[in-house]
Design a protein around this motif. Structure first.
Motif, mmCIF file in Angstrom:
data_model
loop_
_atom_site.group_PDB
_atom_site.id
_atom_site.type_symbol
_atom_site.label_atom_id
_atom_site.label_comp_id
_atom_site.label_asym_id
_atom_site.label_seq_id
_atom_site.Cartn_x
_atom_site.Cartn_y
_atom_site.Cartn_z
ATOM 1 N N GLY A 190 0.821 -1.200 0.000
ATOM 2 C CA GLY A 190 0.000 0.000 0.000
ATOM 3 C C GLY A 190 0.859 1.255 0.000
ATOM 4 O O GLY A 190 1.941 1.280 0.586
ATOM 5 N N ILE A 191 0.387 2.292 -0.672
ATOM 6 C CA ILE A 191 1.109 3.562 -0.746
ATOM 7 C C ILE A 191 0.401 4.579 0.146
ATOM 8 O O ILE A 191 -0.789 4.862 -0.041
ATOM 9 N N THR A 192 1.106 5.105 1.116
ATOM 10 C CA THR A 192 0.560 6.109 2.019
ATOM 11 C C THR A 192 1.479 7.327 2.032
ATOM 12 O O THR A 192 2.599 7.294 1.509
ATOM 13 N N ASP A 193 1.011 8.389 2.661
ATOM 14 C CA ASP A 193 1.858 9.583 2.779
ATOM 15 C C ASP A 193 3.133 9.267 3.548
ATOM 16 O O ASP A 193 4.201 9.822 3.263
ATOM 17 N N GLU A 194 3.016 8.344 4.521
ATOM 18 C CA GLU A 194 4.170 8.033 5.359
ATOM 19 C C GLU A 194 5.230 7.224 4.629
ATOM 20 O O GLU A 194 6.428 7.429 4.841
ATOM 21 N N ASN A 195 4.832 6.274 3.775
ATOM 22 C CA ASN A 195 5.841 5.408 3.147
ATOM 23 C C ASN A 195 6.141 5.770 1.692
ATOM 24 O O ASN A 195 6.964 5.137 1.055
ATOM 25 N N PHE A 196 5.465 6.787 1.167
ATOM 26 C CA PHE A 196 5.632 7.165 -0.232
ATOM 27 C C PHE A 196 7.098 7.403 -0.577
ATOM 28 O O PHE A 196 7.620 6.875 -1.569
ATOM 29 N N ILE A 204 9.151 4.039 -0.757
ATOM 30 C CA ILE A 204 8.848 3.052 -1.787
ATOM 31 C C ILE A 204 9.164 3.554 -3.186
ATOM 32 O O ILE A 204 9.772 2.851 -4.001
ATOM 33 N N VAL A 205 8.774 4.769 -3.480
ATOM 34 C CA VAL A 205 8.870 5.288 -4.847
ATOM 35 C C VAL A 205 10.286 5.218 -5.422
ATOM 36 O O VAL A 205 10.471 4.784 -6.566
ATOM 37 N N PRO A 206 11.325 5.609 -4.691
ATOM 38 C CA PRO A 206 12.664 5.615 -5.299
ATOM 39 C C PRO A 206 13.237 4.233 -5.579
ATOM 40 O O PRO A 206 14.166 4.104 -6.383
ATOM 41 N N VAL A 207 12.727 3.189 -4.929
ATOM 42 C CA VAL A 207 13.380 1.884 -5.016
ATOM 43 C C VAL A 207 12.515 0.799 -5.645
ATOM 44 O O VAL A 207 13.027 -0.290 -5.949
ATOM 45 N N SER A 208 11.234 1.044 -5.838
ATOM 46 C CA SER A 208 10.341 -0.022 -6.285
ATOM 47 C C SER A 208 10.098 0.032 -7.790
ATOM 48 O O SER A 208 9.465 0.960 -8.299
ATOM 49 N N MET A 209 10.574 -0.987 -8.509
ATOM 50 C CA MET A 209 10.303 -1.072 -9.931
ATOM 51 C C MET A 209 8.825 -1.372 -10.167
ATOM 52 O O MET A 209 8.234 -0.901 -11.145
ATOM 53 N N ALA A 213 -1.984 1.048 -4.350
ATOM 54 C CA ALA A 213 -1.433 -0.244 -3.944
ATOM 55 C C ALA A 213 -1.088 -1.043 -5.187
ATOM 56 O O ALA A 213 -1.663 -0.833 -6.255
ATOM 57 N N PHE A 214 -0.124 -1.985 -5.041
ATOM 58 C CA PHE A 214 0.248 -2.819 -6.183
ATOM 59 C C PHE A 214 0.664 -4.201 -5.694
ATOM 60 O O PHE A 214 1.032 -4.391 -4.529
ATOM 61 N N TYR A 215 0.594 -5.156 -6.616
ATOM 62 C CA TYR A 215 1.011 -6.529 -6.304
ATOM 63 C C TYR A 215 1.427 -7.229 -7.585
ATOM 64 O O TYR A 215 0.679 -7.267 -8.563
ATOM 65 N N LEU A 268 -10.298 6.192 -1.457
ATOM 66 C CA LEU A 268 -9.020 6.032 -2.122
ATOM 67 C C LEU A 268 -8.327 7.362 -2.353
ATOM 68 O O LEU A 268 -7.111 7.474 -2.266
ATOM 69 N N GLU A 269 -9.110 8.402 -2.657
ATOM 70 C CA GLU A 269 -8.508 9.705 -2.884
ATOM 71 C C GLU A 269 -7.867 10.240 -1.605
ATOM 72 O O GLU A 269 -6.852 10.923 -1.629
ATOM 73 N N LYS A 270 -8.464 9.903 -0.460
ATOM 74 C CA LYS A 270 -7.922 10.364 0.812
ATOM 75 C C LYS A 270 -6.757 9.494 1.280
ATOM 76 O O LYS A 270 -5.954 9.924 2.109
ATOM 77 N N GLY A 271 -6.704 8.263 0.763
ATOM 78 C CA GLY A 271 -5.687 7.350 1.268
ATOM 79 C C GLY A 271 -5.948 6.989 2.718
ATOM 80 O O GLY A 271 -5.046 6.867 3.533
#
Length: 344
Positions: free
Chosen positions: A28-34, A37-42, A60-62, A130-133
């Motif tokens: 899951g993508i949140t404000d806290e982990n954005f 995750i973004v710089p390292v996740s292909m 979120a992705f899988y 979803l828009e609010k996360g």
């Protein structure tokens, strides 16, 4: 700090029994982990490339192990399927939901509409959540909202839209079931007492409920209720079970739902009491899961009993909140519900 759940290879049993506890958890993508995750996740980068003009953001992705299938869900309630190797977008599905299956008397806080029957009740949209996360679902399940399972080779995706979950089939390109799995309309004790002291509620009797619904306060302040009106607190929960219950060599989806209301002040037992419960049977018919209105509740109860499927073995049951991982979700298994079912 929201946990980052790393993807793991989940091996499902090649038989009719499908364990919901074995669902693989996406990221899951949140404000806290954005920023982590973004710089390292292909996977995230490819999911982001798959976004259409009106898809919003990746929530979120899988990636399915040992395949090139990359699923992602967006803030505009769209499910994307991308080929991880070629970057091609293979499918793009709006998560148009089925109506939610509710009990008479349930009044979710996000809707003033009362369902007319125990069949298909309200339509809901996950887009606002979803828009609010939003991340405050029961058991913190919506922090990582995308789950994956394979049923006899057929992908199933579970997407948590607080406080709902939809079961989506890429093969059928549609939502199989939409479930409000946890609903609590309860005013805190402090809010309740403050409301009484402020005169928001003047009872026509001296026997109010032990717990008040938060909707009571909102409606009273908005002038929609009389001074002697008070909703008793309401709590409703539901569990999902998947198996070939009717013996036709195809998995069925069973939903078990319970509705509780606050006991009155005069009741020596503290807490809530069971107001109603129901069972819904979804059967695969012509390639689609359809509600079977002629399946008797006693039949469904018999299936669950025969398979030793208790309330605690239904899905969802396990918390993912920090410090509570693997424990039962408290509100869904609370002794204050005064219901022996939820304790076994």
């Amino acid at each position: 700090m929201i946990r980052i759940v790393f993807l793991t290879v989940i091996i499902f049993r090649a038989c009719d029994v499908f364990s919901l506890e074995e669902l693989a958890i996406g990221t899951g993508i949140t404000d806290e982990n954005f920023s982590q995750i973004v710089p390292v996740s292909m996977e995230y980068a490819i999911a982001d490339l798959a976004l259409g003009e009106d898809d919003g953001l990746v929530r979120a992705f899988y990636k399915v192990p040992n395949t090139n299938k990359l699923y992602s869900v967006t803030s505009k309630a769209v499910m994307n399927l991308t080929n991880f190797e070629t970057r091609d977008v293979l499918a793009n599905w709006p998560l148009t939901t089925k109506k939610q299956h509710l009990l008479n008397g349930e009044q979710p806080t996000w809707s003033p509409t009362k369902p007319e029957s125990t069949n298909e009740g309200m339509l809901v949209t996950p887009q606002m959540w979803l828009e609010k996360g939003h991340e405050n679902s029961s058991g913190c399940l919506s922090s990582n909202p995308l789950r994956y399972g394979s049923v006899n080779g057929d992908d199933l995706l579970f997407v948590f839209f607080d406080p709902s979950v939809v079961v989506f089939s890429p093969k059928r390109g549609k939502v199989d079931i939409n479930l409000l799995f946890a609903h609590d309309d309860v005013m805190s004790d402090e809010e309740y007492q403050q409301s009484l002291n402020a005169g928001y509620f003047k009872f026509s009797s001296d026997n109010p409920p032990q717990y008040a619904a938060l909707n009571s306060l909102a409606d009273n302040r908005a002038g929609r209720l009389g001074k002697d009106w008070l909703y008793p607190a309401q709590r409703a929960y539901a569990k999902i079970y998947i198996d070939d219950f009717d013996g036709d060599d195809a998995n069925d989806i069973i939903m078990w739902r319970k509705l509780y209301f606050s006991k009155l002040k005069s009741d020596p037992v503290k807490g809530y009491e069971l107001d109603a419960e129901m069972y819904a049977h979804y059967k695969m018919v012509d390639g689609d899961y359809q509600l079977q209105t002629d399946t008797a509740p006693e039949t469904v109860q018999g299936w669950l009993t025969a398979n030793n499927l208790t309330w605690q073995k239904g899905f969802p049951s396990k918390s993912e909140c920090a410090g509570q991982e693997g424990q039962l979700i408290l509100e869904m298994h609370d002794a204050l519900l005064n219901d022996p079912d939820v304790l076994k």
